[in-house]
Design an enzyme around this catalytic site. Structure first.
Site, PDB file in Angstrom:
ATOM      1  N   ASP A   1       0.854  -1.182   0.000  1.00  0.00           N
ATOM      2  CA  ASP A   1       0.000   0.000   0.000  1.00  0.00           C
ATOM      3  C   ASP A   1       0.896   1.240   0.000  1.00  0.00           C
ATOM      4  O   ASP A   1       1.959   1.252   0.653  1.00  0.00           O
ATOM      5  CB  ASP A   1      -0.918   0.026   1.226  1.00  0.00           C
ATOM      6  CG  ASP A   1      -1.939   1.135   1.129  1.00  0.00           C
ATOM      7  OD1 ASP A   1      -2.977   0.932   0.464  1.00  0.00           O
ATOM      8  OD2 ASP A   1      -1.689   2.215   1.698  1.00  0.00           O
TER       9      ASP A   1
ATOM     10  N   GLU B   1       0.976   5.699   0.115  1.00  0.00           N
ATOM     11  CA  GLU B   1       0.346   7.016   0.260  1.00  0.00           C
ATOM     12  C   GLU B   1       1.076   7.956  -0.682  1.00  0.00           C
ATOM     13  O   GLU B   1       2.295   7.864  -0.860  1.00  0.00           O
ATOM     14  CB  GLU B   1       0.444   7.521   1.707  1.00  0.00           C
ATOM     15  CG  GLU B   1      -0.199   6.611   2.742  1.00  0.00           C
ATOM     16  CD  GLU B   1      -1.679   6.384   2.493  1.00  0.00           C
ATOM     17  OE1 GLU B   1      -2.337   7.287   1.911  1.00  0.00           O
ATOM     18  OE2 GLU B   1      -2.187   5.310   2.871  1.00  0.00           O
TER      19      GLU B   1
ATOM     20  N   HIS C   1      -5.548   5.036   6.428  1.00  0.00           N
ATOM     21  CA  HIS C   1      -4.912   5.873   5.401  1.00  0.00           C
ATOM     22  C   HIS C   1      -3.428   6.067   5.696  1.00  0.00           C
ATOM     23  O   HIS C   1      -2.836   7.075   5.308  1.00  0.00           O
ATOM     24  CB  HIS C   1      -5.611   7.231   5.252  1.00  0.00           C
ATOM     25  CG  HIS C   1      -7.009   7.106   4.704  1.00  0.00           C
ATOM     26  ND1 HIS C   1      -7.259   6.681   3.418  1.00  0.00           N
ATOM     27  CD2 HIS C   1      -8.212   7.342   5.280  1.00  0.00           C
ATOM     28  CE1 HIS C   1      -8.577   6.668   3.224  1.00  0.00           C
ATOM     29  NE2 HIS C   1      -9.171   7.053   4.340  1.00  0.00           N
TER      30      HIS C   1
ATOM     31  N   ASP D   1      -2.897   0.015   6.307  1.00  0.00           N
ATOM     32  CA  ASP D   1      -3.752  -0.399   5.192  1.00  0.00           C
ATOM     33  C   ASP D   1      -3.270  -1.710   4.581  1.00  0.00           C
ATOM     34  O   ASP D   1      -4.076  -2.552   4.177  1.00  0.00           O
ATOM     35  CB  ASP D   1      -3.793   0.690   4.122  1.00  0.00           C
ATOM     36  CG  ASP D   1      -4.561   1.920   4.592  1.00  0.00           C
ATOM     37  OD1 ASP D   1      -4.957   1.950   5.766  1.00  0.00           O
ATOM     38  OD2 ASP D   1      -4.747   2.851   3.789  1.00  0.00           O
TER      39      ASP D   1
END
Length: 559
Positions: free
Chosen positions: A34, A36, A174, A179
């Site tokens: 994952d 960001e 988030h 995540d």
């Protein structure tokens, strides 16, 4: 800022090659990733955090987490969503320094993500900007799997919704690692659900995500016991009647594909009728192809269009035992005359006749002319004779010696030696082309193509029949072929098993019957294509490959 779990990467098990995607799921190493980012544009926005977790058999093998300095300001709305600010990432490494460790951590594992295309797209863009080879290999998207498996149980397939509804051990926040851990929990849940549909291997899992809610997907459980080996499969209906017969090099993968990528019109109705799927486990793909043709011929399944082909097969016959032989199309060969075939359709048979008649002036009328035939005084020549393209014995204008030479060329063509006829037609085609009569030239080309194709079929079958009884070995498989039919097939290390009985119908005219030709051509084409790789013992003459026996002329490619 770069963090890897206490278990050393060197200790992590290495995933086997994914050339064989049938790897059992409990043996597969998954790496859930994952990211960001500063936004949604992979070409303009940058990565701000990377989180990954490596799992196998439900156990966590290790984690990877690091903040990333994007080299630009983080938009306020992203800070509100993720909690990541410019100050927080100011001392973090740039993505170029993170990639080597991340790629090493991922290794050969299957990449997993929730909407994984987003994460993989950003990583590939980053690799490209820094001159590194992009991540490759098998990818699994938990969004697609969730839509397939649990869509009816949740209002949407967002990661937060799924984690809350199914009470996953980790909840998304988030932040990259949180995540990724939640996605790993979701993956295990979805694999457990998928097992009820017969999903036991990696190939099953990858294919399941592509089914897009197939209306008959519940019947996937009928494929649970299918092996990943060559064989023949049969879809069966309510009364155990066979609806469709097919062959496969990987039975499980092929049958399951009907619930996803197959878009033929007959597949939907067939799957609605299907109540079970049975199979015959066979030693190799060639044996599977042969047995498929036998079963189709014997069972005539409703959804096999090929099952009716035999009824359309026919022969070209030259009645050489009569005083003035002529060519004709016949359904079955007779005890007298010279035959070419069986050919796959009357259209091809007529093209073969037209090719020969365009080159040699055989009579085209269907009148029966006995040995004592005498033309009447008022007999007139037929239209073909008046045009100068055919002899007309009916009108008494045919020369017996000249007609005999024409019959000789026609007989050679039907015996697999059409060289003289092809040469004459080639000259005619070139003449028409020079006169810019291109449609007529194309018609001649089509006739020659049909004739050479029929000659190739003749030589393929004849080469197989001349071998009499042959033991043919390729790799680990050995086939026993007798008079163009498969008698036995064995793979090294396996036990010989009885094969479904072949068609025993004989034509009685020296040529194969319509029910035998498909199997003979299947075997002959295999032997011809791989002639240099075969080890052969035979009681007759081995004549493969056959390429040197076919006409090779400029402008014509051998079919």
């Amino acid at each position: 800022m770069l963090g890897v779990s206490s278990r050393s990467i060197a200790e992590l098990p290495r995933q086997r090659s994914f050339d064989e995607l049938g790897t059992p799921l409990h043996d597969v190493v998954f790496c859930v990733i994952d990211l960001e980012t500063t936004g949604g544009n992979r070409n303009e926005d940058q990565i701000t955090e990377v989180g990954a977790v490596k799992v196998q058999g439900g156990q966590c093998l290790g984690t990877f987490q690091t903040l990333v300095n994007p080299g630009r300001a983080i938009p306020p709305q992203i800070t509100v969503l993720t909690g990541l600010s410019d100050v927080l990432v100011s001392n973090a490494p740039r993505i170029g320094a993170v990639l080597p460790s991340l790629v090493e951590f991922v290794g050969d594992a299957v990449i997993v993500g929730h909407n994984v295309g987003f994460d993989v797209g950003f990583l590939r863009a980053a690799c490209e900007r820094h001159g590194r080879a992009p991540l490759s290999g098998t990818v699994v998207d938990t969004v697609a799997l969730a839509r397939r498996l649990v869509r009816d149980e949740v209002p949407d397939c967002k990661l937060g919704t799924l984690a809350s509804r199914f009470r996953l051990d980790h909840r998304p926040s988030h932040r990259a690692l949180d995540d990724a851990l939640a996605t790993a929990d979701l993956l295990h849940l979805l694999i457990e659900r998928a097992s009820g549909l017969g999903v036991l291997g990696l190939d099953d899992l990858v294919a399941l995500a592509k089914l897009a809610g197939h209306p008959q997907a519940a019947k996937l459980k009928m494929t649970a016991d299918l092996p990943r080996t060559p064989g023949v499969y049969m879809f069966r209906g309510q009364r155990d009647d066979v609806l469709y017969v097919g062959k496969a090099t990987n039975l499980r993968q092929r049958v399951r594909s009907y619930f996803g990528s197959e878009d033929r019109r007959k597949v939907g109705p067939m799957l609605r009728e299907t109540q079970s799927v049975t199979h015959l486990d066979l030693p190799d793909a060639l044996t599977a192809e042969v047995i498929e043709s036998r079963l189709i011929a014997r069972l005539l399944p409703r959804y096999n269009r090929a099952g009716t082909r035999v009824d359309r097969y026919c022969y070209v016959r030259l009645d050489v035992d009569t005083p003035w032989p002529r060519l004709s199309v016949v359904k079955n060969p007779s005890a007298t005359g010279l035959h070419l075939g069986p050919l796959p359709s009357r259209t091809m048979a007529n093209l073969v006749i037209e090719a020969i008649q365009s080159a040699v002036p055989l009579r085209r009328c269907s009148a029966r002319l006995g040995r004592n035939f005498t033309p009447t005084a008022d007999a007139t020549a037929c239209s073909a004779a008046q045009l100068g393209v055919a002899h007309c014995p009916c009108a008494g204008t045919a020369d017996a010696a000249e007609y005999a030479r024409a019959v000789e060329h026609a007989a050679a063509a039907l015996s697999g030696e059409p060289h003289r006829v092809v040469e004459l037609l080639h000259d005619k085609m070139m003449q028409l082309a020079h006169q810019q009569r291109f449609e007529e030239a194309a018609s001649v080309r089509d006739r020659v193509t049909a004739l050479v194709g029929a000659a190739k079929r003749f030589h393929l079958v004849e080469a197989l029949r001349r071998a009499e009884r042959a033991e043919v070995t390729h790799g680990e498989s050995t086939w026993t072929i007798e008079q163009g039919q498969l008698v036995d097939a064995v793979r090294s290390g396996s036990v010989s098993r009885a094969l479904p009985v072949a068609a025993a119908e004989a034509s009685g005219s020296g040529v194969l019957s319509r029910h035998q030709i498909d199997e003979a051509l299947c075997l002959a084409r295999f032997c011809d294509k791989r002639a240099a790789q075969l080890t052969v013992r035979c009681s007759g003459e081995w004549r493969f490959p056959i390429s040197d026996r076919l006409p090779q002329l400029p402008g014509f490619a051998t079919p």
